[in-house]
Design a protein around this motif. Structure first.
Motif, PDB file in Angstrom:
ATOM      1  N   UNK A 189     -11.510 -15.096  31.909  1.00  0.00           N
ATOM      2  CA  UNK A 189     -11.301 -14.056  32.865  1.00  0.00           C
ATOM      3  C   UNK A 189     -12.569 -13.480  33.586  1.00  0.00           C
ATOM      4  N   UNK A 190     -13.415 -13.899  33.415  1.00  0.00           N
ATOM      5  CA  UNK A 190     -14.779 -13.481  34.191  1.00  0.00           C
ATOM      6  C   UNK A 190     -15.681 -12.237  33.368  1.00  0.00           C
ATOM      7  N   UNK A 191     -15.420 -12.232  32.074  1.00  0.00           N
ATOM      8  CA  UNK A 191     -16.313 -11.170  31.340  1.00  0.00           C
ATOM      9  C   UNK A 191     -17.508 -11.432  31.324  1.00  0.00           C
ATOM     10  N   UNK A 192     -18.505 -10.773  31.259  1.00  0.00           N
ATOM     11  CA  UNK A 192     -20.069 -10.960  31.154  1.00  0.00           C
ATOM     12  C   UNK A 192     -20.502 -10.142  30.121  1.00  0.00           C
ATOM     13  N   UNK A 223     -25.238 -16.645  26.822  1.00  0.00           N
ATOM     14  CA  UNK A 223     -24.781 -16.195  28.242  1.00  0.00           C
ATOM     15  C   UNK A 223     -23.937 -15.193  28.276  1.00  0.00           C
ATOM     16  N   UNK A 224     -23.107 -14.678  27.326  1.00  0.00           N
ATOM     17  CA  UNK A 224     -22.335 -13.656  27.424  1.00  0.00           C
ATOM     18  C   UNK A 224     -22.835 -12.453  26.214  1.00  0.00           C
ATOM     19  N   UNK A 225     -22.891 -11.414  26.775  1.00  0.00           N
ATOM     20  CA  UNK A 225     -23.406 -10.234  25.955  1.00  0.00           C
ATOM     21  C   UNK A 225     -22.242  -9.637  25.070  1.00  0.00           C
ATOM     22  N   UNK A 226     -22.383  -9.812  23.657  1.00  0.00           N
ATOM     23  CA  UNK A 226     -21.220  -9.334  23.061  1.00  0.00           C
ATOM     24  C   UNK A 226     -21.678  -8.108  21.935  1.00  0.00           C
ATOM     25  N   UNK A 227     -20.823  -7.158  22.003  1.00  0.00           N
ATOM     26  CA  UNK A 227     -21.104  -6.047  20.982  1.00  0.00           C
ATOM     27  C   UNK A 227     -20.154  -5.966  20.048  1.00  0.00           C
ATOM     28  N   UNK A 228     -20.210  -5.322  18.893  1.00  0.00           N
ATOM     29  CA  UNK A 228     -19.226  -4.997  17.789  1.00  0.00           C
ATOM     30  C   UNK A 228     -19.136  -3.653  17.585  1.00  0.00           C
ATOM     31  N   UNK A 229     -18.080  -3.059  17.710  1.00  0.00           N
ATOM     32  CA  UNK A 229     -17.735  -1.559  17.554  1.00  0.00           C
ATOM     33  C   UNK A 229     -17.320  -1.530  15.974  1.00  0.00           C
ATOM     34  N   UNK A 230     -17.273  -0.285  15.603  1.00  0.00           N
ATOM     35  CA  UNK A 230     -17.023   0.043  14.205  1.00  0.00           C
ATOM     36  C   UNK A 230     -15.615   0.339  14.017  1.00  0.00           C
TER      37      UNK A 230
END
Length: 306
Positions: A189-192, A223-230
């Motif tokens: 869907x275009x997420x970066x 190529x995709x920046x991914x973060x994890x939330x708590x």
């Protein structure tokens, strides 16, 4: 002589993760400290001590004759619909003269959405434009389509008015899309930039699995920046919300939505569940009972909350 208010019984799911189980027990103790005017106890349906029956016995031994049970669960799946009501029915037989009312699950409530918003803010880079961030809300997952639909509802409510580019949904077990599938969908869907947000109250095996699967996927997709939330955690909003659910149960103001419940409505593929009787979900720590796997055949009499 005034009648004492009903006691509060908090019903948890249970986890093999000791830190998660202790977080629940701490939460119950904090509720007790906040409300010294009434007895408060908590127990689990499975996997962790104390079992729910032991918590009821504790209340009875403290002289309790009436209590309100609140499921510490985000969605109304099989545990909230069948296991807990069945277990409470069993406890009523074990303790003649005891009466109870049953509250509704917690989410999706605006107070919880505010906590989820905080968790997102903690996870993102403050320089990021929210419009360029896609959130992947990850629920537990259930064989109950109504429960899975509630996670989608929470995702939509979280998206509304907060400026994020999109809020997608995934599940860690029993339902699709799974975490890698959800991340793939975000990218298509275009997420970066993606923040994976676990829709869980406390730490545990499944939230840990969400984080691990997220890290694995991110390592394979640089190529995709991914973060994890708590996870949500024992926030003041959660303590207030459990009390709100307790007061609803005491007043009989429950407003449960059963329009899409498999135990009432013949949904495609789930027609055999309509009208099934309740069966208790036996806890492995409950005296005299042995537990072999998870019972998916529990029913839902609907007399408890409708």
């Amino acid at each position: 002589m005034t009648t004492p208010p009903p006691a509060l019984l908090v019903a948890g799911h249970g986890t093999r993760d000791e830190a998660g189980a202790e977080a629940f027990r701490d939460f119950v103790r904090e509720l007790g400290r906040r409300h010294p005017e009434l007895p408060v106890a908590g127990g689990f349906i499975e996997l962790s001590p104390p079992p729910l029956g032991e918590a009821v016995t504790e209340l009875v031994e403290r002289g309790v004759r009436r209590f309100a049970a609140v499921p510490l669960m985000l969605v109304s799946a099989g545990h909230a619909k069948g296991d807990i009501p069945a277990a409470l029915s069993r406890e009523k037989e074990r303790h003649p003269g005891v009466s109870y009312t049953y509250g509704r699950p917690l989410g999706p409530h605006p107070a919880l959405l505010r906590v989820l918003e905080r968790r997102l803010a903690e996870a993102v880079d403050p320089t990021w434009d929210p419009a360029e961030v896609t959130v992947l809300l990850v629920g537990r997952g259930s064989t109950d389509p109504d429960a899975n639909a509630e996670v989608f509802k929470a995702a939509r409510l979280l998206w509304e008015g907060r400026g994020y580019g999109a809020v997608e949904t995934a599940f860690v077990s029993l339902a699709k899309p799974d975490v890698p599938g959800g991340l793939e969908r975000c990218v298509r869907l275009g997420a970066r930039r993606v923040v994976v947000l676990p829709y869980f109250l406390f730490t545990g095996i499944l939230p840990d699995r969400v984080r691990h699967q997220t890290e694995e996927w991110a390592a394979a997709h640089p190529e995709t920046e991914v973060r994890s939330a708590d996870v949500i955690g024992p926030e003041p909003e959660l303590l207030d919300l459990v009390w709100e659910r307790y007061e609803e149960a005491v007043k009989g103001d429950l407003r449960m939505n059963c329009d899409s419940c498999v135990y009432r409505i013949a949904l495609p593929g789930f027609e055999d569940k309509v009208g099934l009787p309740q069966q208790p979900h036996f806890h492995p720590d409950d005296d005299g009972h042995h537990h072999h796997g998870h019972h998916h055949g529990h029913g839902h009499a609907h007399s408890h909350a409708h």
